[in-house]
Design an enzyme around this catalytic site. Structure first.
Site, PDB file in Angstrom:
ATOM      1  N   GLY A  78       1.023  -1.328   0.106  1.00  0.00           N
ATOM      2  CA  GLY A  78       0.163  -0.165  -0.205  1.00  0.00           C
ATOM      3  C   GLY A  78       0.828   1.404  -0.115  1.00  0.00           C
ATOM      4  O   GLY A  78       2.116   1.086  -0.282  1.00  0.00           O
ATOM      5  N   LYS A  95       1.072  -9.548  -0.268  1.00  0.00           N
ATOM      6  CA  LYS A  95       0.449 -10.795  -0.179  1.00  0.00           C
ATOM      7  C   LYS A  95      -0.431 -11.235  -1.208  1.00  0.00           C
ATOM      8  O   LYS A  95      -0.475 -12.640  -1.533  1.00  0.00           O
ATOM      9  CB  LYS A  95      -1.105 -10.507   0.960  1.00  0.00           C
ATOM     10  CG  LYS A  95      -1.491 -11.673   1.525  1.00  0.00           C
ATOM     11  CD  LYS A  95      -2.506 -11.503   2.714  1.00  0.00           C
ATOM     12  CE  LYS A  95      -3.346 -12.610   3.098  1.00  0.00           C
ATOM     13  NZ  LYS A  95      -3.938 -11.914   4.341  1.00  0.00           N
ATOM     14  N   THR A 126      -4.958   0.676   0.173  1.00  0.00           N
ATOM     15  CA  THR A 126      -4.845   1.977  -0.345  1.00  0.00           C
ATOM     16  C   THR A 126      -5.651   2.230  -1.647  1.00  0.00           C
ATOM     17  O   THR A 126      -6.326   3.125  -1.925  1.00  0.00           O
ATOM     18  CB  THR A 126      -3.221   2.155  -0.809  1.00  0.00           C
ATOM     19  OG1 THR A 126      -2.478   2.434   0.496  1.00  0.00           O
ATOM     20  CG2 THR A 126      -3.037   3.383  -1.446  1.00  0.00           C
ATOM     21  N   ALA A 172      -9.342   3.510  -1.258  1.00  0.00           N
ATOM     22  CA  ALA A 172      -9.626   4.635  -0.644  1.00  0.00           C
ATOM     23  C   ALA A 172     -10.266   5.615  -1.561  1.00  0.00           C
ATOM     24  O   ALA A 172      -9.760   6.066  -2.459  1.00  0.00           O
ATOM     25  CB  ALA A 172      -8.095   5.461  -0.161  1.00  0.00           C
ATOM     26  N   GLY A 212     -12.005   8.821  -0.672  1.00  0.00           N
ATOM     27  CA  GLY A 212     -12.161  10.168  -0.026  1.00  0.00           C
ATOM     28  C   GLY A 212     -11.119  10.931  -0.668  1.00  0.00           C
ATOM     29  O   GLY A 212     -11.081  11.810  -1.538  1.00  0.00           O
ATOM     30  N   GLU A 231     -14.210  16.968   4.183  1.00  0.00           N
ATOM     31  CA  GLU A 231     -14.891  15.558   5.002  1.00  0.00           C
ATOM     32  C   GLU A 231     -15.008  16.000   6.475  1.00  0.00           C
ATOM     33  O   GLU A 231     -14.603  17.047   6.853  1.00  0.00           O
ATOM     34  CB  GLU A 231     -13.884  14.478   4.761  1.00  0.00           C
ATOM     35  CG  GLU A 231     -13.712  14.159   3.274  1.00  0.00           C
ATOM     36  CD  GLU A 231     -13.046  12.811   2.850  1.00  0.00           C
ATOM     37  OE1 GLU A 231     -12.438  12.146   3.877  1.00  0.00           O
ATOM     38  OE2 GLU A 231     -12.899  12.567   1.687  1.00  0.00           O
ATOM     39  N   HIS A 285     -17.106   3.039   9.662  1.00  0.00           N
ATOM     40  CA  HIS A 285     -17.817   4.282   8.779  1.00  0.00           C
ATOM     41  C   HIS A 285     -19.081   4.207   8.861  1.00  0.00           C
ATOM     42  O   HIS A 285     -19.761   3.070   8.671  1.00  0.00           O
ATOM     43  CB  HIS A 285     -17.053   3.940   7.388  1.00  0.00           C
ATOM     44  CG  HIS A 285     -16.970   5.038   6.536  1.00  0.00           C
ATOM     45  ND1 HIS A 285     -18.142   5.476   6.078  1.00  0.00           N
ATOM     46  CD2 HIS A 285     -16.061   5.841   5.969  1.00  0.00           C
ATOM     47  CE1 HIS A 285     -18.088   6.616   5.663  1.00  0.00           C
ATOM     48  NE2 HIS A 285     -16.803   6.989   5.470  1.00  0.00           N
ATOM     49  N   ARG A 340     -16.599  10.880  12.348  1.00  0.00           N
ATOM     50  CA  ARG A 340     -17.129   9.441  11.993  1.00  0.00           C
ATOM     51  C   ARG A 340     -17.670   9.007  13.305  1.00  0.00           C
ATOM     52  O   ARG A 340     -18.633   8.278  13.234  1.00  0.00           O
ATOM     53  CB  ARG A 340     -16.096   8.623  11.400  1.00  0.00           C
ATOM     54  CG  ARG A 340     -15.805   9.319   9.944  1.00  0.00           C
ATOM     55  CD  ARG A 340     -14.590   8.405   9.243  1.00  0.00           C
ATOM     56  NE  ARG A 340     -14.382   8.896   7.984  1.00  0.00           N
ATOM     57  CZ  ARG A 340     -13.537   8.205   7.210  1.00  0.00           C
ATOM     58  NH1 ARG A 340     -12.494   7.428   7.831  1.00  0.00           N
ATOM     59  NH2 ARG A 340     -13.451   8.799   6.047  1.00  0.00           N
ATOM     60  N   HIS A 344     -14.377  -0.186   9.402  1.00  0.00           N
ATOM     61  CA  HIS A 344     -13.583   0.598   8.304  1.00  0.00           C
ATOM     62  C   HIS A 344     -12.015   0.894   8.525  1.00  0.00           C
ATOM     63  O   HIS A 344     -11.321   0.851   7.504  1.00  0.00           O
ATOM     64  CB  HIS A 344     -14.075   1.928   8.190  1.00  0.00           C
ATOM     65  CG  HIS A 344     -13.489   2.735   7.085  1.00  0.00           C
ATOM     66  ND1 HIS A 344     -13.559   2.552   5.778  1.00  0.00           N
ATOM     67  CD2 HIS A 344     -13.161   3.946   6.939  1.00  0.00           C
ATOM     68  CE1 HIS A 344     -13.056   3.355   5.035  1.00  0.00           C
ATOM     69  NE2 HIS A 344     -12.570   4.182   5.751  1.00  0.00           N
ATOM     70  N   GLU A 355      -1.703   1.471   8.521  1.00  0.00           N
ATOM     71  CA  GLU A 355      -2.687   0.894   9.449  1.00  0.00           C
ATOM     72  C   GLU A 355      -2.192  -0.007  10.429  1.00  0.00           C
ATOM     73  O   GLU A 355      -2.861  -0.436  11.174  1.00  0.00           O
ATOM     74  CB  GLU A 355      -4.008   0.436   8.475  1.00  0.00           C
ATOM     75  CG  GLU A 355      -5.061   0.242   9.433  1.00  0.00           C
ATOM     76  CD  GLU A 355      -6.372   0.067   8.401  1.00  0.00           C
ATOM     77  OE1 GLU A 355      -7.258  -0.143   9.116  1.00  0.00           O
ATOM     78  OE2 GLU A 355      -6.415  -0.121   7.498  1.00  0.00           O
ATOM     79  N   ARG A 412      -9.771   8.140  14.045  1.00  0.00           N
ATOM     80  CA  ARG A 412      -9.212   8.694  13.068  1.00  0.00           C
ATOM     81  C   ARG A 412      -9.664   9.814  12.344  1.00  0.00           C
ATOM     82  O   ARG A 412     -11.060   9.673  11.838  1.00  0.00           O
ATOM     83  CB  ARG A 412      -8.525   7.646  11.913  1.00  0.00           C
ATOM     84  CG  ARG A 412      -7.973   8.233  10.595  1.00  0.00           C
ATOM     85  CD  ARG A 412      -7.485   7.232   9.712  1.00  0.00           C
ATOM     86  NE  ARG A 412      -8.728   6.448   9.015  1.00  0.00           N
ATOM     87  CZ  ARG A 412      -9.272   6.850   7.895  1.00  0.00           C
ATOM     88  NH1 ARG A 412      -8.930   7.679   7.146  1.00  0.00           N
ATOM     89  NH2 ARG A 412     -10.376   6.064   7.488  1.00  0.00           N
TER      90      ARG A 412
END
Length: 606
Positions: free
Chosen positions: A34, A56, A64, A67, A69, A135, A259, A308, A369, A393, A404
């Protein structure tokens, strides 16, 4: 107060797996592809002799790329580091590491411009300026986005393209379809490599041992620990679990972000669920209940754009009051043309599933999330184990605290990936972290069958999910203990494989997360306790650290946070009023190179 008298939990040192059949070596092993892993590997490539990047599945299948937003950074002259820091600290509800937040915010703009110079193409306005949006939890438009709602995909593309340009460089090797099983440690518990299972051709097949002077874990989150998540199927917490078994400190595992607006596909829907980005509400969409009543007004000064945890909690409360399992997101007034241009991926996915956001209310409900906790690191990305780093993460840098702030995660991977690469360059150049010899533990390994993953997910969702209580957490602990007992009893002769290793990783992290949650008898950020609905700064202004101690016992340590963390933060009232004449664009880079933002001095005491 923290819970006492809980039953003992033991975590094994390693998973049951075949002995390594091949070996390879590198100076640094980076696990994960990521934004965190790719940034670290690319920055290290020209500075150390040999970097091994393992992932993996394939390079672009991590979190990544999902994502929607964007990435948050202070890119407008009307914005300031102080405001971004303030918004981050408010979202973290007193538990952020202030120095880590300052590093994130102050180094963020330079890191973003470097990403742009690398080839990332963010959306721009008619005059060529980078477009910014807003956001939840942000008081300024500071979110860069690409392809409308495909920011992660564009960042992933740019980083992978940069990696492809140096694939022939002997200083870097990429191994795909490689699942890390466990960390290798020497006699002094220093991390010196990994065991990994590779599904490949020729010599690189099955379980092998990759030895290195340092290991960087950037394996993403643990979303698959729950029945419903926005995370991809590969998010089984492999790096966190391997670090836990090796003896690294994990922190803040109880703070799982749910989320608020995940498309509700009906009772029984499982696995990765479609996310409706917060940016949709940032452009004017709003939440309503089954009666069409807007319910976020009065909940928070930012209403539908509240942090959130506030929105998720309000949705859960409204669902309980109305006896429903979802609420609705109303985007209809934004119009088809705008929605299709600004959110093409979301609109396409909704229509594929039978929903049209331009003409219909979208049913939504909270789902897992993001994991705010993980492998505890310092400001350089170092874990509590020598030779082990963590980023993205997988890590707990202290940036997120109890919750977050939207779009800070991509920035965290970018900034701390750079910091890790710089620290490793310095240490390896100085002769630190010399080659060492791994020692194989003679402790009894553990394994459960892959099909028991469902039992773990059900137990975690029922008792350690969006809303928890002492009773629900006790039931979850008992259920996971039974899964462990059955695994030890029934699967003692099984050699192991990817599905069983993933399930066992989820089990170990589930036990650790549930124990951490039992030690927090309050509601704070992403942690919601129905039996303790208020925040308790008197008793719980602290981090919960978890570590595998003597005999494999899971030990818990409470680490206090200075009360000064709350200075200047009104967590119970409205945030400072910001100028509502918001900018929506930033200058494009100059023709002779990227614009550089010098590190700002933050005078405020937060």
């Amino acid at each position: 107060m923290p819970v006492s008298g809980l039953p003992e939990i033991t975590i094994p040192r390693r998973l049951r797996a075949p002995a390594p059949g091949w070996t390879t070596t590198a100076d640094v092993i980076v696990v994960g592809s990521g934004i965190a892993g790719l940034t670290t590997a690319l920055r290290l490539r020209r500075r150390v002799d040999r970097v091994l990047l393992v992932t993996k599945t394939v390079l672009d299948e991590g979190s990544t790329a999902w994502a929607q937003g964007g990435i948050a950074a202070v890119m407008s002259p009307e914005d300031s580091p102080a405001e971004h820091i303030h918004d981050t600290l408010v979202a973290g509800v007193g538990l952020c590491d202030v120095e880590a937040v300052e590093a994130l915010v102050n180094e963020g703009p330079d890191a973003v411009w470097d990403l742009i110079a690398l080839g990332a193409d963010f959306d721009r306005g008619d005059t060529g300026q980078i477009s910014l949006t807003r956001e939840g939890g942000h008081h300024r438009d500071r979110i860069l986005h690409a392809g409308g709602d495909a920011t992660g995909k564009e960042i992933s593309r740019a980083l992978i393209a940069a990696l492809d340009r140096v694939r022939d460089d002997p200083g870097i090797e990429v191994i795909e379809h490689a699942l890390v099983v466990d960390l290798l440690t020497d006699a002094s518990s220093r991390v010196c490599g990994v065991t990994l299972h590779v599904i490949g051709e020729g010599q690189v097949d099955g379980v092998g041992a990759a030895q290195a002077r340092a290991v960087v874990l950037a394996t993403g989150g643990l979303g698959q620990i729950y029945s419903s998540t926005t995370n991809p199927s590969v998010a089984t917490g492999d790096g966190m679990a391997a670090a836990l078994r090796a003896g690294a400190v994990l922190a803040d595992l109880e703070f799982v972000q749910f989320h608020p607006t995940v498309l509700w596909l009906g009772e029984g829907s499982r696995g990765q669920q479609p996310l409706i980005s917060e940016a949709v509400r940032g452009e004017g969409a709003f939440l309503v209940d089954e009666q069409g009543v807007r319910f976020m007004q009065g909940q928070h000064e930012l209403a539908d754009l509240a942090p959130r945890d506030v929105v998720a909690r309000a949705i859960i409360t409204r669902m309980r009051e109305s006896g429903t399992d979802h609420v609705y997101l109303d985007c209809r007034h934004l119009g088809a043309d705008f929605l299709e241009q600004r959110f093409p991926s979301i609109v396409q996915r909704c229509r594929e599933l039978g929903f049209d956001p331009a003409t219909q209310l979208l049913p939504v409900a909270p789902a897992q999330h993001y994991a705010s906790g993980g492998v505890r690191t310092d400001l350089r990305g170092r874990s509590s184990l020598e030779g082990l780093y963590a980023c993205g993460e997988t890590s707990c840098t202290g940036v997120h605290g109890a919750n977050r702030l939207a779009s800070n995660s991509l920035l965290e991977g970018l900034v701390f990936g750079r910091r890790i690469a710089d620290d490793l360059t310095s240490r390896l150049g100085a002769g630190e972290l010399p080659d060492t010899v791994p020692v194989v533990s003679d402790e009894q390994p553990e394994l459960i069958r892959g099909k028991r993953r469902l039992h773990v997910q059900r137990a975690m969702t029922a008792g350690a999910g969006t809303v928890r209580s002492a009773a629900s957490l006790e039931r979850t602990e008992s259920a996971l203990a039974e899964v462990t007992r059955r695994g030890v009893t029934d699967d003692s002769g099984r050699p192991g494989g990817p599905k069983s290793w993933e399930a066992t990783n989820l089990l170990h992290l589930g036990r650790a997360l549930t124990r951490a949650a039992a030690h927090r008898a309050e509601t704070r950020g992403g942690h919601v306790r129905e039996d303790f609905p208020a925040r308790d700064d008197e008793h719980f202004l602290h981090h919960v650290h978890l570590v595998r101690g003597a005999g494999g016992r899971l030990d818990t340590e409470v680490v206090p946070v200075p009360r000064s963390n709350l200075d200047g933060l009104d967590l119970d009232g409205p945030s400072p009023v910001m100028d509502e004449d918001k900018p929506r664009a930033v200058p494009a880079p100059a023709a002779d190179g990227p614009v550089r933002h010098t590190e700002s001095v933050i005078e405020e005491t937060w």
